[in-house]
Motif scaffolding. Structure first.
Motif, PDB file in Angstrom:
ATOM      1  N   GLY A  13      92.985 -65.414 -27.585  1.00 20.39           N
ATOM      2  CA  GLY A  13      94.099 -66.228 -27.114  1.00 20.39           C
ATOM      3  C   GLY A  13      94.912 -66.712 -28.302  1.00 20.39           C
ATOM      4  N   LEU A  14      96.193 -66.381 -28.313  1.00 21.02           N
ATOM      5  CA  LEU A  14      97.079 -66.796 -29.396  1.00 21.02           C
ATOM      6  C   LEU A  14      98.103 -67.780 -28.862  1.00 21.02           C
ATOM      7  CD1 LEU A  14      97.717 -63.314 -31.070  1.00 21.02           C
ATOM      8  CD2 LEU A  14      96.071 -65.061 -31.735  1.00 21.02           C
ATOM      9  N   LYS A  15      98.373 -68.820 -29.648  1.00 19.56           N
ATOM     10  CA  LYS A  15      99.262 -69.878 -29.185  1.00 19.56           C
ATOM     11  C   LYS A  15     100.272 -70.220 -30.273  1.00 19.56           C
ATOM     12  CE  LYS A  15      99.059 -74.609 -27.462  1.00 19.56           C
ATOM     13  NZ  LYS A  15      98.184 -75.734 -27.143  1.00 19.56           N
ATOM     14  N   THR A  16     101.534 -70.396 -29.865  1.00 14.83           N
ATOM     15  CA  THR A  16     102.576 -70.887 -30.760  1.00 14.83           C
ATOM     16  C   THR A  16     103.267 -72.048 -30.055  1.00 14.83           C
ATOM     17  OG1 THR A  16     104.341 -69.488 -29.879  1.00 14.83           O
ATOM     18  CG2 THR A  16     103.000 -68.546 -31.653  1.00 14.83           C
ATOM     19  N   VAL A  38      86.968 -66.898 -38.524  1.00 15.64           N
ATOM     20  CA  VAL A  38      87.960 -67.439 -37.600  1.00 15.64           C
ATOM     21  C   VAL A  38      87.244 -68.169 -36.466  1.00 15.64           C
ATOM     22  CG1 VAL A  38      89.774 -66.830 -35.960  1.00 15.64           C
ATOM     23  CG2 VAL A  38      89.655 -65.674 -38.155  1.00 15.64           C
ATOM     24  N   ALA A  39      87.715 -69.377 -36.159  1.00 13.59           N
ATOM     25  CA  ALA A  39      87.167 -70.173 -35.061  1.00 13.59           C
ATOM     26  C   ALA A  39      88.319 -70.679 -34.204  1.00 13.59           C
ATOM     27  CB  ALA A  39      86.367 -71.352 -35.622  1.00 13.59           C
ATOM     28  N   VAL A  40      87.981 -71.219 -33.051  1.00  7.62           N
ATOM     29  CA  VAL A  40      89.003 -71.792 -32.172  1.00  7.62           C
ATOM     30  C   VAL A  40      89.747 -72.883 -32.931  1.00  7.62           C
ATOM     31  CG1 VAL A  40      89.377 -73.104 -30.050  1.00  7.62           C
ATOM     32  CG2 VAL A  40      87.716 -71.251 -30.086  1.00  7.62           C
ATOM     33  N   GLY A  41      91.066 -72.840 -32.889  1.00 13.21           N
ATOM     34  CA  GLY A  41      91.873 -73.841 -33.584  1.00 13.21           C
ATOM     35  C   GLY A  41      92.404 -73.366 -34.924  1.00 13.21           C
ATOM     36  N   VAL A  56      95.091 -68.239 -41.950  1.00  9.38           N
ATOM     37  CA  VAL A  56      96.060 -69.034 -42.695  1.00  9.38           C
ATOM     38  C   VAL A  56      95.529 -70.442 -42.952  1.00  9.38           C
ATOM     39  CG1 VAL A  56      98.437 -69.905 -42.693  1.00  9.38           C
ATOM     40  CG2 VAL A  56      97.931 -67.690 -41.668  1.00  9.38           C
ATOM     41  N   GLY A  57      94.843 -70.998 -41.974  1.00  5.46           N
ATOM     42  CA  GLY A  57      94.292 -72.351 -42.089  1.00  5.46           C
ATOM     43  C   GLY A  57      93.931 -72.889 -40.716  1.00  5.46           C
ATOM     44  N   ARG A  58      93.667 -74.175 -40.666  1.00  2.38           N
ATOM     45  CA  ARG A  58      93.293 -74.840 -39.414  1.00  2.38           C
ATOM     46  C   ARG A  58      94.530 -75.482 -38.806  1.00  2.38           C
ATOM     47  NH1 ARG A  58      89.419 -74.612 -36.015  1.00  2.38           N
ATOM     48  NH2 ARG A  58      88.544 -76.504 -35.195  1.00  2.38           N
ATOM     49  N   SER A  59      94.696 -75.384 -37.506  1.00  2.00           N
ATOM     50  CA  SER A  59      95.850 -75.992 -36.840  1.00  2.00           C
ATOM     51  C   SER A  59      95.815 -77.504 -37.006  1.00  2.00           C
ATOM     52  CB  SER A  59      95.843 -75.644 -35.351  1.00  2.00           C
ATOM     53  OG  SER A  59      96.832 -76.387 -34.677  1.00  2.00           O
ATOM     54  N   ASP A  60      96.970 -78.084 -37.320  1.00  2.90           N
ATOM     55  CA  ASP A  60      97.010 -79.540 -37.503  1.00  2.90           C
ATOM     56  C   ASP A  60      96.737 -80.298 -36.210  1.00  2.90           C
ATOM     57  OD1 ASP A  60      99.433 -79.086 -36.247  1.00  2.90           O
ATOM     58  OD2 ASP A  60     100.668 -79.755 -37.932  1.00  2.90           O
ATOM     59  N   GLU A  69      86.088 -82.847 -42.694  1.00  2.00           N
ATOM     60  CA  GLU A  69      86.453 -81.451 -42.949  1.00  2.00           C
ATOM     61  C   GLU A  69      87.382 -81.336 -44.145  1.00  2.00           C
ATOM     62  OE1 GLU A  69      87.286 -78.375 -39.993  1.00  2.00           O
ATOM     63  OE2 GLU A  69      87.043 -79.961 -38.526  1.00  2.00           O
ATOM     64  N   ALA A  70      87.057 -80.442 -45.034  1.00  2.00           N
ATOM     65  CA  ALA A  70      87.923 -80.173 -46.186  1.00  2.00           C
ATOM     66  C   ALA A  70      88.713 -78.896 -45.892  1.00  2.00           C
ATOM     67  CB  ALA A  70      87.088 -80.018 -47.450  1.00  2.00           C
ATOM     68  N   GLU A  71      89.613 -78.993 -44.930  1.00  2.00           N
ATOM     69  CA  GLU A  71      90.361 -77.828 -44.471  1.00  2.00           C
ATOM     70  C   GLU A  71      91.823 -77.936 -44.874  1.00  2.00           C
ATOM     71  OE1 GLU A  71      89.763 -75.055 -42.806  1.00  2.00           O
ATOM     72  OE2 GLU A  71      87.802 -75.313 -41.899  1.00  2.00           O
ATOM     73  N   ASP A  72      92.485 -76.785 -44.941  1.00  2.00           N
ATOM     74  CA  ASP A  72      93.939 -76.759 -45.091  1.00  2.00           C
ATOM     75  C   ASP A  72      94.515 -76.774 -43.681  1.00  2.00           C
ATOM     76  OD1 ASP A  72      93.801 -76.549 -47.833  1.00  2.00           O
ATOM     77  OD2 ASP A  72      93.849 -74.353 -47.814  1.00  2.00           O
ATOM     78  N   TYR A  73      95.181 -77.863 -43.337  1.00  2.00           N
ATOM     79  CA  TYR A  73      95.787 -77.964 -42.009  1.00  2.00           C
ATOM     80  C   TYR A  73      97.207 -77.447 -42.071  1.00  2.00           C
ATOM     81  CZ  TYR A  73      91.748 -80.632 -40.546  1.00  2.00           C
ATOM     82  OH  TYR A  73      90.481 -81.002 -40.243  1.00  2.00           O
ATOM     83  N   VAL A  74      97.521 -76.562 -41.129  1.00  2.00           N
ATOM     84  CA  VAL A  74      98.847 -75.966 -41.076  1.00  2.00           C
ATOM     85  C   VAL A  74      99.435 -76.212 -39.693  1.00  2.00           C
ATOM     86  CG1 VAL A  74      98.365 -74.203 -42.825  1.00  2.00           C
ATOM     87  CG2 VAL A  74      97.875 -73.717 -40.445  1.00  2.00           C
ATOM     88  N   PRO A  75     100.767 -76.305 -39.603  1.00  2.00           N
ATOM     89  CA  PRO A  75     101.378 -76.532 -38.286  1.00  2.00           C
ATOM     90  C   PRO A  75     101.232 -75.312 -37.382  1.00  2.00           C
ATOM     91  CG  PRO A  75     103.073 -76.212 -39.958  1.00  2.00           C
ATOM     92  CD  PRO A  75     101.762 -76.265 -40.674  1.00  2.00           C
ATOM     93  N   LEU A  76     101.278 -75.558 -36.087  1.00  2.00           N
ATOM     94  CA  LEU A  76     101.245 -74.485 -35.106  1.00  2.00           C
ATOM     95  C   LEU A  76     102.451 -73.577 -35.349  1.00  2.00           C
ATOM     96  CD1 LEU A  76      99.380 -73.888 -32.689  1.00  2.00           C
ATOM     97  CD2 LEU A  76     101.061 -74.996 -31.239  1.00  2.00           C
ATOM     98  N   PRO A  77     102.260 -72.271 -35.374  1.00  2.00           N
ATOM     99  CA  PRO A  77     103.397 -71.372 -35.645  1.00  2.00           C
ATOM    100  C   PRO A  77     104.522 -71.564 -34.640  1.00  2.00           C
ATOM    101  CG  PRO A  77     101.327 -70.163 -35.728  1.00  2.00           C
ATOM    102  CD  PRO A  77     101.008 -71.528 -35.205  1.00  2.00           C
ATOM    103  N   LYS A  78     105.753 -71.487 -35.143  1.00  2.00           N
ATOM    104  CA  LYS A  78     106.927 -71.611 -34.276  1.00  2.00           C
ATOM    105  C   LYS A  78     107.311 -70.226 -33.780  1.00  2.00           C
ATOM    106  CE  LYS A  78     108.868 -75.604 -36.708  1.00  2.00           C
ATOM    107  NZ  LYS A  78     107.548 -76.033 -37.129  1.00  2.00           N
TER     108      LYS A  78
END
Length: 115
Positions: A13-16, A38-41, A56-60, A69-78
Motif C-alpha cells: 500500500g502506497l500513500k501520498t 522497510v516497515a509500515v510508515g 527514504v526515511g520514516r513518515s513524519d 527513535e533515532a529516525e530521519d522523519y520525512v514528509p509524506l510525498p506530494k
C-alpha cells in the motif's frame, strides 16, 4: 523435513498527500524490501524499470509514535503515487549501428533504447 515458504506476490500500500494505491508486485521485490528494512510508515521509492527499492526515511506522521527513535522523519510525498520520471539517454550513431547489426527477430527502435 519442514515446509519451505514461497512468496507468490507482494501487496504493497502506497500513500501520498493526493491518495492511496495498493499494488500487487512481483515476489522478487520482497528481498529488496527486507534488505532496506522497510516497515509500515516508511517513505520509499521504487524504481519502476529495475524494481530497486530505496528507503527514504520514516513518515513524519509517525514522529510522535515513539520518543526514543533515532529516525530521519520525512514528509509524506506530494502528488500522485505513480510519478513519471523521464530518463534521457544519449545514443551515438555507433550504438545505433551496433543495435541494427545484431540479428534479432522483429527488432524495433525500442531495442536500441535498451542498450
Amino acid at each position: 523435513g519442514g515446509y519451505g515458504r514461497t512468496i507468490s506476490h507482494v501487496v504493497l500500500g502506497l500513500k501520498t498527500t493526493k491518495g492511496t494505491k495498493t499494488l500487487r508486485l512481483d515476489p522478487t521485490i520482497h528481498e529488496d524490501l527486507s534488505k532496506e528494512r522497510v516497515a509500515v510508515g516508511d517513505v520509499i521509492y521504487i524504481e519502476s524499470n529495475s524494481g530497486a527499492v530505496k528507503r527514504v526515511g520514516r513518515s513524519d506522521a509517525y514522529a510522535t509514535e515513539f520518543d526514543l527513535e533515532a529516525e530521519d522523519y520525512v514528509p509524506l510525498p506530494k502528488g500522485d503515487v505513480h510519478k513519471k520520471r523521464q530518463v534521457v539517454q544519449d545514443v551515438t550513431l555507433h550504438d545505433l549501428d551496433v543495435a541494427n547489426a545484431q540479428p534479432t527477430s522483429g527488432s524495433t527502435s525500442k531495442d536500441v533504447m535498451s542498450l
